[in-house]
Structure formats: structure tokens, C-alpha cells
Design an enzyme around this catalytic site. Structure first.
Site, mmCIF file in Angstrom:
data_model
loop_
_atom_site.group_PDB
_atom_site.id
_atom_site.type_symbol
_atom_site.label_atom_id
_atom_site.label_comp_id
_atom_site.label_asym_id
_atom_site.label_seq_id
_atom_site.Cartn_x
_atom_site.Cartn_y
_atom_site.Cartn_z
ATOM 1 N N HIS A 151 1.050 -0.798 0.216
ATOM 2 C CA HIS A 151 0.089 0.177 -0.072
ATOM 3 C C HIS A 151 0.795 1.241 0.490
ATOM 4 O O HIS A 151 1.378 1.428 1.119
ATOM 5 C CB HIS A 151 -0.551 0.262 1.348
ATOM 6 C CG HIS A 151 -1.653 1.183 1.501
ATOM 7 N ND1 HIS A 151 -2.993 1.100 1.137
ATOM 8 C CD2 HIS A 151 -1.495 2.995 1.010
ATOM 9 C CE1 HIS A 151 -3.307 2.007 2.058
ATOM 10 N NE2 HIS A 151 -3.003 3.160 1.293
ATOM 11 N N HIS A 161 1.424 5.538 -1.966
ATOM 12 C CA HIS A 161 1.002 6.598 -2.352
ATOM 13 C C HIS A 161 2.101 6.653 -3.549
ATOM 14 O O HIS A 161 3.151 7.665 -2.505
ATOM 15 C CB HIS A 161 0.562 7.906 -1.558
ATOM 16 C CG HIS A 161 -1.150 7.118 -1.481
ATOM 17 N ND1 HIS A 161 -2.066 7.345 -1.397
ATOM 18 C CD2 HIS A 161 -1.141 6.362 0.077
ATOM 19 C CE1 HIS A 161 -2.930 6.470 -1.263
ATOM 20 N NE2 HIS A 161 -2.363 6.453 0.429
ATOM 21 N N LYS A 183 -10.008 -0.207 -5.095
ATOM 22 C CA LYS A 183 -9.290 0.467 -4.182
ATOM 23 C C LYS A 183 -11.378 0.547 -4.488
ATOM 24 O O LYS A 183 -11.609 1.565 -4.665
ATOM 25 C CB LYS A 183 -8.568 0.832 -3.759
ATOM 26 C CG LYS A 183 -8.485 1.741 -2.881
ATOM 27 C CD LYS A 183 -8.100 1.008 -1.810
ATOM 28 C CE LYS A 183 -8.150 1.764 -0.117
ATOM 29 N NZ LYS A 183 -6.978 2.706 -0.362
ATOM 30 N N HIS A 220 -10.858 1.021 2.332
ATOM 31 C CA HIS A 220 -10.341 2.233 2.789
ATOM 32 C C HIS A 220 -10.883 2.437 3.942
ATOM 33 O O HIS A 220 -12.293 3.209 3.442
ATOM 34 C CB HIS A 220 -10.303 3.317 2.485
ATOM 35 C CG HIS A 220 -9.527 5.077 3.300
ATOM 36 N ND1 HIS A 220 -8.201 5.670 4.188
ATOM 37 C CD2 HIS A 220 -10.228 4.919 4.907
ATOM 38 C CE1 HIS A 220 -8.822 6.173 4.666
ATOM 39 N NE2 HIS A 220 -9.697 6.368 5.361
ATOM 40 N N HIS A 223 -4.076 -0.243 6.800
ATOM 41 C CA HIS A 223 -3.551 0.302 7.435
ATOM 42 C C HIS A 223 -4.808 -0.133 8.308
ATOM 43 O O HIS A 223 -5.128 1.331 8.574
ATOM 44 C CB HIS A 223 -3.224 2.187 6.546
ATOM 45 C CG HIS A 223 -4.722 2.551 5.855
ATOM 46 N ND1 HIS A 223 -5.938 2.703 6.503
ATOM 47 C CD2 HIS A 223 -4.685 3.330 4.837
ATOM 48 C CE1 HIS A 223 -6.638 3.386 5.147
ATOM 49 N NE2 HIS A 223 -5.761 3.953 4.477
ATOM 50 N N ASP A 241 1.562 2.895 3.303
ATOM 51 C CA ASP A 241 0.437 4.173 3.336
ATOM 52 C C ASP A 241 1.150 5.247 3.442
ATOM 53 O O ASP A 241 1.223 6.236 4.069
ATOM 54 C CB ASP A 241 -0.734 3.969 4.563
ATOM 55 C CG ASP A 241 -1.512 5.418 3.983
ATOM 56 O OD1 ASP A 241 -1.502 5.773 2.522
ATOM 57 O OD2 ASP A 241 -2.562 5.321 5.512
HETATM 58 N N1 LIG Z 1 -3.483 7.927 5.040
HETATM 59 C C1 LIG Z 1 -3.430 8.847 4.193
HETATM 60 O O1 LIG Z 1 -3.469 10.453 4.999
HETATM 61 N N2 LIG Z 1 -3.540 9.861 3.385
HETATM 62 C C2 LIG Z 1 -4.074 9.200 1.845
HETATM 63 C C3 LIG Z 1 -4.850 8.456 1.692
HETATM 64 C C4 LIG Z 1 -5.075 6.966 2.506
HETATM 65 O O2 LIG Z 1 -4.912 6.382 2.351
HETATM 66 O O3 LIG Z 1 -6.212 7.197 2.922
HETATM 67 C C5 LIG Z 1 -2.709 10.087 1.157
HETATM 68 O O4 LIG Z 1 -2.799 9.281 -0.152
HETATM 69 O O5 LIG Z 1 -2.922 11.660 1.694
HETATM 70 ZN ZN LIG Z 2 -3.403 5.420 2.015
HETATM 71 ZN ZN LIG Z 3 -6.700 5.072 3.312
#
Ligand SMILES: NC(=O)N[C@@H](CC(=O)O)C(=O)O
Ligand SMILES: [Zn+2]
Ligand SMILES: [Zn+2]
Length: 382
Positions: A49, A51, A136, A173, A211, A284
Site C-alpha cells: 500500500h 502513494h 480500491k 479504506h 492500514h 501507506d
Molecule cells: N493515509 C493518509 O492519511 N492519506 C492518504 C490517503 C489514504 O490512504 O487514506 C493520502 O493519499 O494522502
Molecule cells: Zn493510503
Molecule cells: Zn486510506
């Protein structure tokens, strides 16, 4: 005549070298019989997971991600979101282009963003592609870039049926967005109201509750059949809400789902170090520029990709469970996704190093986790 004192038997919980390949000493950090572990060799880990963002940020996020991770499940919450197989193919090409100068083998595993419009045909196309590995679900408004998410979960059932049929995992999520529900309760309420009915109605659907942050989530996942699993972040293992709120507010610890009380953190540590294949690594890592975090309305997300496996090693070491890190970081994720485990290895050494106060994110400053502070482990061979 001198007395010969027989050496005491090792404690029952003594973890000898052989219990985990690559562990060079007893894996109990407080073991009286053996020095603490100083070196740990693991099958190359993956991140289930992350970003990576897009555009100019990609070069920075990809550099950190490709340091030693073999693969990563790449989140689709771009603006606009990645909703089709064609979008995912184009995003994958941008990631591979950003990786190309790094001289590293790294495989981005793509995901689609589920919307109220996602069709059964798109699900089939995704399942038939060799690069989309999951879809997702973001409840609309739950987190960063989730405005296009799902408003009516029950309306999604035909799509979930197609995912079950084509064996394409659903990533979740798991937070309700109902204004009546306290932010600290949103995960537990989501499980009760939405996730439990989905799991019951689609018993063949593979689901990852992403998460997780609560004892409720760890218990739910622990009790469900093997088709339901969870990822756990390093920051939810290392921190609780006191770390974020006592003695001043620390916006760089603000993420969603929000950090919970210490008893939940302890439940996550127990789940991650339990050896159960239902819990695996998902950082995450979610970068936002420092200016967007240090703001009257700061963004949610913690950046950990620069020190991910090292931070997990700290958390597992503190639990006396370094021997459980390899399963969590390198085995259970690919097993769940039906992918082969990586065949090469990385080595972590116990060596403290300082994290920079700031790192670049597409030309803007970003504040990484542990900025200007130390991390106790370092990858020596990636
Ligand atoms: N985890 C977070 O606090 N932020 C994530 C989005 C997510 O995974 O929920 C993001 O894309 O910034
Ligand atoms: Zn995330
Ligand atoms: Zn998330």
C-alpha cells in the site's frame, strides 16, 4: 575444591539462530543469554500500500520506493483518479519512466479506484490485464482525493459480485464518513456497518482492510476466513495519539485513519508480530509538501518510504519479534495476492542514521517521518 556452577538453562522463549534464517543472534531484544540482533537478512520485501503520486513528485517517491522494495501496490487516488485499465496502464508507464534512470528492478502493481460507475466489464478487463492487481474502495470524502469515491455501498454489489467472480481483490479504506460518527470511531463503525455485511455476502471475495488502526479491525480480520487480510503501517505500530497531541500538535503525524489510543497500538503490534499470514506490510507512505501539512487545515498522510523497512524493524525489535519480520514484510503479501515471493534478499544492520530535516517532493520541501532524528536500523545491501 572449586564448585562448578552449571550454566542455567536458556529461558523457555529463547530464540536461537536457526529459528529465523538470517537472524544472527537471539531475536529477543532483552535476552539475557545472547547479545541483541545486529544484523538481519530478509527475503526482499514488498510494499502492499503506497502513494507514489504523479508528475514531478514521481521521481522522488520512486527513488525511495525502489531502494530495496521489489514491488508495491500503487494507490489510485490521483486527481483525477485512476478508474480504468487504460488509466492504470498510462500511470504505470509514467512510474516506469521515473524509475528508468534508477538502475533498479521494481514492479509497480496497479490498482483501480472504485466509483459508483465502475462496470462489471471494467472489472473483467482489469482481471484479464497482467498489471492491475486490485480495486480500491474509498468511501466518498473519507480521505485525501476521495471525492470521487463510493457514495452508496449497497449499490456496488453487482461490481463486487464481478470482482468475486474474476477473483480480483477489493482493497478498502475502512472508515465511515457520517458526520455523526466521531473520527476515532470511524473504522470500527465501518467494519460493523459495511465490511462485515460485504464479507458475509461475498465469501469468495478477497478483501484487504488497509492500514488498520484499531483492536476492532485486528480482531475482525483475525476471525474471518483466509480471504480477508489487512495491511499495517510502520507509523501505526510506532505511534499513538499521545505522540501526535501531547505537548503540542504534530501535524506530520496526522494521517487517516487517525492514530488511536495506546491500547489499539498494542493490538496492532500483537497482530503484526503474531506470525499470522493475514497481516502484512503496507506503508501507506503518503507524501504531502511540508506547507500542506503545516497549515491551518493540514493534509492527512505520513511519509515513510525513505525509511520504511527500517522503521518496521524498530517496531518488531521493541516487541522482541525480529524473527517475525520476514513473514510480515516479504512472505504474506505475495502469498495473499497469489504472486511469487521474491527470491533475492536484503540485509538490515543495527546502525543509527539521521533522517534529513527535509526532502524534495517534486521541487517542494517534504518533511519525512523522523526528520532531524535517528532511525536505528539501516539497509546495508539492497
Ligand atoms: N493515509 C493518509 O492519511 N492519506 C492518504 C490517503 C489514504 O490512504 O487514506 C493520502 O493519499 O494522502
Ligand atoms: Zn493510503
Ligand atoms: Zn486510506
Amino acid at each position: 575444591m572449586p564448585l562448578t556452577v552449571p550454566s542455567p538453562p536458556p529461558p523457555a522463549s529463547h530464540l536461537l539462530h536457526q529459528t529465523a534464517p538470517g537472524v544472527v543472534a537471539c531475536a529477543l531484544s532483552n535476552c539475557p543469554e545472547s547479545p541483541a540482533v545486529t544484523e538481519l537478512t530478509l527475503t526482499r520485501p514488498d510494499d502492499w500500500h503506497v502513494h507514489l503520486r504523479d508528475g514531478a513528485a514521481l521521481e522522488d517517491t520512486c527513488r525511495d520506493m525502489a531502494r530495496y522494495f521489489g514491488r508495491a501496490i500503487v494507490m489510485p487516488n490521483l486527481t483525477p483518479p485512476v478508474t480504468t485499465v487504460a488509466d492504470a496502464a498510462a500511470y504505470r508507464e509514467r512510474i516506469l519512466a521515473a524509475m528508468s534512470g534508477l538502475g533498479r528492478q521494481f514492479e509497480p502493481l496497479m490498482t483501480l479506484y472504485l466509483t459508483d460507475q465502475t462496470s462489471a466489464e471494467e472489472v473483467q478487463r482489469a482481471a484479464e490485464s497482467d498489471f492491475v492487481h486490485a480495486i480500491k474502495l474509498y468511501p466518498a470524502g473519507a480521505t485525501t482525493n476521495s471525492a470521487a469515491g463510493v457514495a452508496d455501498l449497497a449499490g456496488l454489489y453487482p461490481t463486487l459480485e464481478a470482482m468475486e467472480k474474476h477473483d480480483l481483490p477489493l482493497l478498502v479504506h475502512g472508515e465511515v464518513t457520517d458526520g455523526e460518527i466521531d473520527i476515532f470511531d470511524r473504522e470500527a463503525v465501518f467494519i460493523e456497518r459495511h465490511l462485515a455485511p460485504i464479507v458475509q455476502r461475498f465469501p469468495g471475495l478477497r478483501v484487504v482492510l488497509e492500514h488498520i488502526t484499531t483492536a476492532d479491525a485486528a480482531a475482525f480480520v483475525g476471525e474471518t476466513p483466509a480471504n480477508v487480510a489487512a495491511t499495517i503501517t510502520a507509523h501505526h505500530l510506532l505511534l499513538n495519539r499521545n505522540d501526535m497531541l501531547v505537548g503540542g500538535i504534530r501535524p506530520h503525524y496526522y494521517c487517516l485513519p487517525i492514530l488511536k489510543r495506546n491500547s489499539h497500538q498494542q493490538a496492532l503490534l500483537r497482530a503484526a508480530t503474531s506470525g499470522s499470514a493475514k497481516f502484512f506490510l503496507g506503508t501507506d507512505s503518503a507524501p504531502h509538501a511540508t506547507s500542506a501539512k503545516e497549515s491551518p487545515c493540514g493534509c492527512a498522510g505520513v511519509y515513510t518510504a525513505h525509511a520504511a523497512i527500517e522503521l518496521y524493524a524498530e517496531a518488531f525489535e521493541a516487541e522482541g519479534a525480529l524473527d517475525k519480520l520476514e513473514g510480515f514484510a516479504s512472505h504474506f503479501g505475495p502469498d495473499f495476492y497469489g504472486l511469487p515471493r521474491n527470491t533475492d534478499a536484503i540485509t538490515l544492520v543495527k546502525h543509527a542514521w539521521e533522517v534529513p530535516s527535509s526532502m524534495p517532493l517534486g521541487g517542494q520541501p517534504l518533511t519525512p517521518m523522523r526528520a532531524s532524528d535517528t532511525v536505528g536500523w539501516q539497509v546495508s545491501e539492497g
